[in-house]
Design an enzyme around this catalytic site. Structure first.
Site, PDB file in Angstrom:
ATOM      1  N   GLY A  35      -3.231   5.232 -22.502  1.00  0.00           N
ATOM      2  CA  GLY A  35      -1.595   4.615 -22.808  1.00  0.00           C
ATOM      3  C   GLY A  35      -0.809   5.748 -22.941  1.00  0.00           C
ATOM      4  N   HIS A  36      -0.971   6.719 -23.564  1.00  0.00           N
ATOM      5  CA  HIS A  36      -0.101   7.826 -23.510  1.00  0.00           C
ATOM      6  C   HIS A  36       0.109   8.495 -22.463  1.00  0.00           C
ATOM      7  CE1 HIS A  36      -1.930   8.233 -27.802  1.00  0.00           C
ATOM      8  NE2 HIS A  36      -0.675   8.038 -28.002  1.00  0.00           N
ATOM      9  N   GLN A  60       5.775   8.187 -42.240  1.00  0.00           N
ATOM     10  CA  GLN A  60       5.687   6.741 -41.795  1.00  0.00           C
ATOM     11  C   GLN A  60       4.320   6.086 -42.440  1.00  0.00           C
ATOM     12  OE1 GLN A  60       5.778   7.936 -37.650  1.00  0.00           O
ATOM     13  NE2 GLN A  60       4.077   6.709 -37.346  1.00  0.00           N
ATOM     14  N   GLY A 148       6.102   3.129 -25.810  1.00  0.00           N
ATOM     15  CA  GLY A 148       5.288   2.068 -25.345  1.00  0.00           C
ATOM     16  C   GLY A 148       5.670   0.625 -25.760  1.00  0.00           C
ATOM     17  N   ASP A 151       4.197  -1.027 -28.996  1.00  0.00           N
ATOM     18  CA  ASP A 151       4.756  -0.939 -30.019  1.00  0.00           C
ATOM     19  C   ASP A 151       6.270  -1.516 -30.114  1.00  0.00           C
ATOM     20  OD1 ASP A 151       2.782   0.921 -32.177  1.00  0.00           O
ATOM     21  OD2 ASP A 151       2.787   1.569 -30.151  1.00  0.00           O
ATOM     22  N   GLN A 154       8.736  -1.154 -32.911  1.00  0.00           N
ATOM     23  CA  GLN A 154       9.590   0.151 -32.919  1.00  0.00           C
ATOM     24  C   GLN A 154      10.351   0.764 -31.900  1.00  0.00           C
ATOM     25  OE1 GLN A 154       6.542   3.610 -33.314  1.00  0.00           O
ATOM     26  NE2 GLN A 154       6.697   4.015 -31.158  1.00  0.00           N
ATOM     27  N   SER A 186      -5.391   2.233 -28.352  1.00  0.00           N
ATOM     28  CA  SER A 186      -4.995   2.669 -29.501  1.00  0.00           C
ATOM     29  C   SER A 186      -5.805   3.735 -30.187  1.00  0.00           C
ATOM     30  CB  SER A 186      -4.896   1.332 -30.564  1.00  0.00           C
ATOM     31  OG  SER A 186      -4.453   2.006 -31.818  1.00  0.00           O
TER      32      SER A 186
END
Ligand code: AMP
Length: 279
Positions: A35-36, A60, A148, A151, A154, A186
């Site tokens: 994903g990253h 966070q 992404g 999220d 976010q 994730s």
């Protein structure tokens, strides 16, 4: 690939490399997965230079959350970033980013949306994200930043942050990358036991099923949300929420809207997973 762990080094490197070239920032907490890497590919298509930050942001995490056990895999991450052709990596320590007391640190907040959905159970989550992202934006001063869609709350909050506080940065969104069985990738998937990992794809399957009902014209949002919650709970999840919202701003939808998003957060054992799907 240049690795900078101080603000000074990072700024020097950016000044040296980015003359007449556009710079794209990809903020992450490390423990990198596909994903990253897909965000980095999006960044490389967007601009000339890519900077990736690796920082597990204590601001966070709530007091009972997983800050201490969050996976930290710096060596493997650096190898992946080097293979992906990243230009600059920023790996600050907590002291470098928060040299003064965190208790009295300036807060950035976005009322309403930051206390909705994930913000209901994770009280300081979005404020903590807005602080660290504001700092990274000021330190790196990129032309673009990639986030992404996984999220999505976010992403929406950061788009608002940039607009409200006039950061001269364009926010680029990048689609969710999934495992073959549909589970969104994730770093927290690594917490799942073998049994929980088998159960986990139900999260995305339930979103797909709800989307199918909506595509057939069902607009009884409350009933659809409740039915999705029940399916998840029967499948072994402890559901935090399933919410159908307007895609554009995450406001409550009306039947006149035509672009929706279905968002969910649910626990499998102690692991909290989130996912969403566009309709
Ligand atoms: P994190 O390291 O989890 O804070 O995530 C850093 C960035 O990667 C955020 O913009 C996330 O939305 C994005 N991201 C995380 N998981 C995925 C995924 N499965 N697909 C696409 N982007 C992702």
């Amino acid at each position: 690939m240049k690795i900078a762990d101080t603000i000074r080094d990072l700024r020097r490197e950016v000044a040296h490399k980015s003359l007449n070239r556009s710079l794209v920032l990809v903020p992450t907490m490390g423990n990198l997965h596909e994903g990253h890497i897909s965000l980095i590919k999006t960044a490389q298509q967007q601009g000339d230079l890519t900077c990736v930050s690796l920082f597990v942001n204590p601001l966070q995490f709530g007091p009972t959350e997983d800050f201490d056990k969050y996976p930290r895999t710096l060596e493997q991450d650096l190898e992946k970033l080097s293979n992906a052709g990243v230009d600059i990596v920023f790996t600050p320590t907590i002291e470098e980013l928060y040299p003064t007391s965190r208790e009295t640190f300036t807060k950035v907040d976005y009322p309403i949306l930051s206390s909705d959905l994930c913000g209901i159970t994770r009280k300081q989550f979005f404020s903590g994200i807005m602080v660290v992202i504001s700092k990274l934006f000021n330190i790196v001063q990129p032309n673009f930043a990639v986030f992404g869609e996984k999220d999505y709350q976010q992403l929406t909050i950061i788009k608002n942050l940039v607009q409200d506080l006039n950061f001269p940065i364009t926010i680029i969104s990048s689609p969710t990358i999934r495992e073959q069985d549909g589970l969104a990738m994730s770093s927290r998937n690594g917490y799942l036991t073998a049994m929980e990992r088998k159960m986990a794809p139900l999260l995305y399957q339930t979103l797909c099923k709800t989307k199918e009902h909506m595509n057939k014209g069902n607009r009884d949002f409350g009933a659809l949300e409740m039915s999705a919650c029940e399916s998840l709970n029967q499948g072994g999840f402890r559901t935090d929420y399933v919410a159908i919202r307007r895609k554009q701003d995450l406001a409550l939808p009306t039947v006149e809207d035509d672009a929706f998003i279905i968002l969910t957060a649910a626990y499998l054992g102690k692991t909290r997973l989130i996912d969403n799907i566009f309709v």
